[in-house]
Write an enzyme that holds these catalytic residues in place. Sequence first.
Site, PDB file in Angstrom:
ATOM      1  CG  ASP A  23      -1.732   1.243   1.398  1.00  0.00           C
ATOM      2  OD1 ASP A  23      -1.644   2.144   0.542  1.00  0.00           O
ATOM      3  OD2 ASP A  23      -2.470   1.339   2.397  1.00  0.00           O
ATOM      4  CE  LYS A  87      -1.715   6.847  -3.652  1.00  0.00           C
ATOM      5  NZ  LYS A  87      -2.255   5.976  -2.576  1.00  0.00           N
ATOM      6  CD  GLU A 187      -5.076   3.557  -2.646  1.00  0.00           C
ATOM      7  OE1 GLU A 187      -5.952   4.337  -2.231  1.00  0.00           O
ATOM      8  OE2 GLU A 187      -3.925   3.933  -2.953  1.00  0.00           O
ATOM      9  CG  ASP A 211      -9.045   5.189   1.782  1.00  0.00           C
ATOM     10  OD1 ASP A 211      -8.590   5.741   2.807  1.00  0.00           O
ATOM     11  OD2 ASP A 211      -8.338   4.575   0.964  1.00  0.00           O
TER      12      ASP A 211
HETATM   13  P1  ADP Z   1      -2.978   7.362   3.764  1.00  0.00           P
HETATM   14  O1  ADP Z   1      -3.839   6.261   3.208  1.00  0.00           O
HETATM   15  O2  ADP Z   1      -3.443   8.728   3.380  1.00  0.00           O
HETATM   16  O3  ADP Z   1      -1.526   7.149   3.469  1.00  0.00           O
HETATM   17  P2  ADP Z   1      -3.565   6.383   6.504  1.00  0.00           P
HETATM   18  O4  ADP Z   1      -4.694   5.503   6.135  1.00  0.00           O
HETATM   19  O5  ADP Z   1      -2.359   5.728   7.093  1.00  0.00           O
HETATM   20  O6  ADP Z   1      -3.091   7.363   5.342  1.00  0.00           O
HETATM   21  O7  ADP Z   1      -4.147   7.468   7.534  1.00  0.00           O
HETATM   22  C1  ADP Z   1      -3.321   8.372   8.184  1.00  0.00           C
HETATM   23  C2  ADP Z   1      -4.172   9.278   9.047  1.00  0.00           C
HETATM   24  O8  ADP Z   1      -4.859   8.493  10.021  1.00  0.00           O
HETATM   25  C3  ADP Z   1      -3.351  10.310   9.795  1.00  0.00           C
HETATM   26  O9  ADP Z   1      -3.980  11.579   9.704  1.00  0.00           O
HETATM   27  C4  ADP Z   1      -3.408   9.786  11.226  1.00  0.00           C
HETATM   28  O10 ADP Z   1      -3.294  10.831  12.193  1.00  0.00           O
HETATM   29  C5  ADP Z   1      -4.792   9.179  11.256  1.00  0.00           C
HETATM   30  N1  ADP Z   1      -4.976   8.233  12.362  1.00  0.00           N
HETATM   31  C6  ADP Z   1      -4.251   7.127  12.639  1.00  0.00           C
HETATM   32  N2  ADP Z   1      -4.707   6.529  13.753  1.00  0.00           N
HETATM   33  C7  ADP Z   1      -5.751   7.272  14.194  1.00  0.00           C
HETATM   34  C8  ADP Z   1      -6.635   7.180  15.324  1.00  0.00           C
HETATM   35  N3  ADP Z   1      -6.524   6.203  16.231  1.00  0.00           N
HETATM   36  N4  ADP Z   1      -7.594   8.132  15.463  1.00  0.00           N
HETATM   37  C9  ADP Z   1      -7.698   9.116  14.561  1.00  0.00           C
HETATM   38  N5  ADP Z   1      -6.904   9.270  13.491  1.00  0.00           N
HETATM   39  C10 ADP Z   1      -5.933   8.348  13.312  1.00  0.00           C
HETATM   40 MG    MG Z   2      -4.526   4.832   2.062  1.00  0.00          MG
END
Ligand code: ADP
Ligand code: MG
Length: 378
Positions: A23, A87, A187, A211
């Site tokens: 991912d 990205k 995704e 998402d």
């Molecule tokens: P992406 O797909 O955009 O790369 P992610 O799916 O990893 O990103 O999401 C990252 C986001 O999720 C960040 O803003 C992070 O702060 C938030 N995040 C991660 N864990 C939590 C949580 N327990 N509660 C709220 N937000 C969260």
């Molecule tokens: Mg993602």
Amino acid sequence: MAKIRINIATGSLQQEEMIVGIDLGTTNSLVAIIHPETKQPVVLKEYDGTALVPSVVHFGERGSITVGDEAKKYLITDPQNTIFSVKRLMGKSYNDIKEHSSFFTYKILDDDTDRLVKIQLGDRFYSPIELSSLILKELKNRAEHILKTSITRAVITVPAYFNDAQRQATRDAGKLAGLDVLRIVNEPTAASLAYGLGMKKEETKTVAVYDLGGGTFDISILRITNGIFEVLSTNGDTYLGGDDFDSAIAIHWQNQLNISDDQLRNDKSLAQSLRLRAEEAKIFLSSHSDFNSSVGDHIVGLKKDKFENLVRSFVERTISCCKNALQDAELSVADIDEVIMVGGSTRVPLVKEMVSEFFKKSLHDSMNPDEVVALGAA
Ligand code: ADP
Ligand code: MG
């Protein structure tokens, strides 16, 4: 045939060739594999349990390059040399991104506005493909280190709305990192697979994949018929995500503490800790009702109710996108069989509540939302 042996817990592994699922996220990236013994997808983790690698690359003074958590530390202290959200630049020209140019703290060249963008770091120029390949290379190295075997084949995921140029750019980044990219998978398709949807033959389901990541929101409506995935519509906002929640908290505290914008600009470490503390508060409030901490000499606190008031309008915007996606697919809420939650920001209880209320359904949220895409890719 030689028996495959793997023990991820102790880090010892002996086997021939393994295909990894990646991912490659805007905010975080990670790798998953099918466990050779259990045949179940598992996310690769470091000894300390971390699976997510922040999609951040820092270029140090003497040509040193760091990726991940190490690089993330430089986002505020050395913004010109710290690449995040690359990205968003994949397969894009300057004209494509110019209305958001202030979002990027590093230098994107604006002289040749129709050609694919280049990023300037010191006296060198990098394409988004090269920068993404640095993240992929890091993931590859980590995977090889954890699995004690060489990795050359991968499946990489991309948003459903990625066009051919963006998909090709992702393939090229893989190749540059030394990976043979067997497939590019959407995704939302990967997330559905992780939940076992589309695995049964003779099943038709209409699925909404919600998402909400760090910087982007995607809603995809899929139809799965006999294991074939069709994207009926996509919608979203490429500049809306958990980062906005962090900013809202940071601004709230800045106002409470009477810290001026100038002060923040001049005191990078204060800006940095305000930002980090805000994310910490948000994450804490996903499972608690009251957060208390400090930023420098200041005491800060946040109650869940207040947090929800700060972010409600962002979540409402995602719901509008859901409405548009349904409309484009010529469907109504009642036509949706399953709703899948993806992205770290869907851990926020208010997000779950509002999405569940909109779709009038219980949600698939039992898996780690930041891991499901990688697991499905595996
Ligand atoms: P992406 O797909 O955009 O790369 P992610 O799916 O990893 O990103 O999401 C990252 C986001 O999720 C960040 O803003 C992070 O702060 C938030 N995040 C991660 N864990 C939590 C949580 N327990 N509660 C709220 N937000 C969260
Ligand atoms: Mg993602």
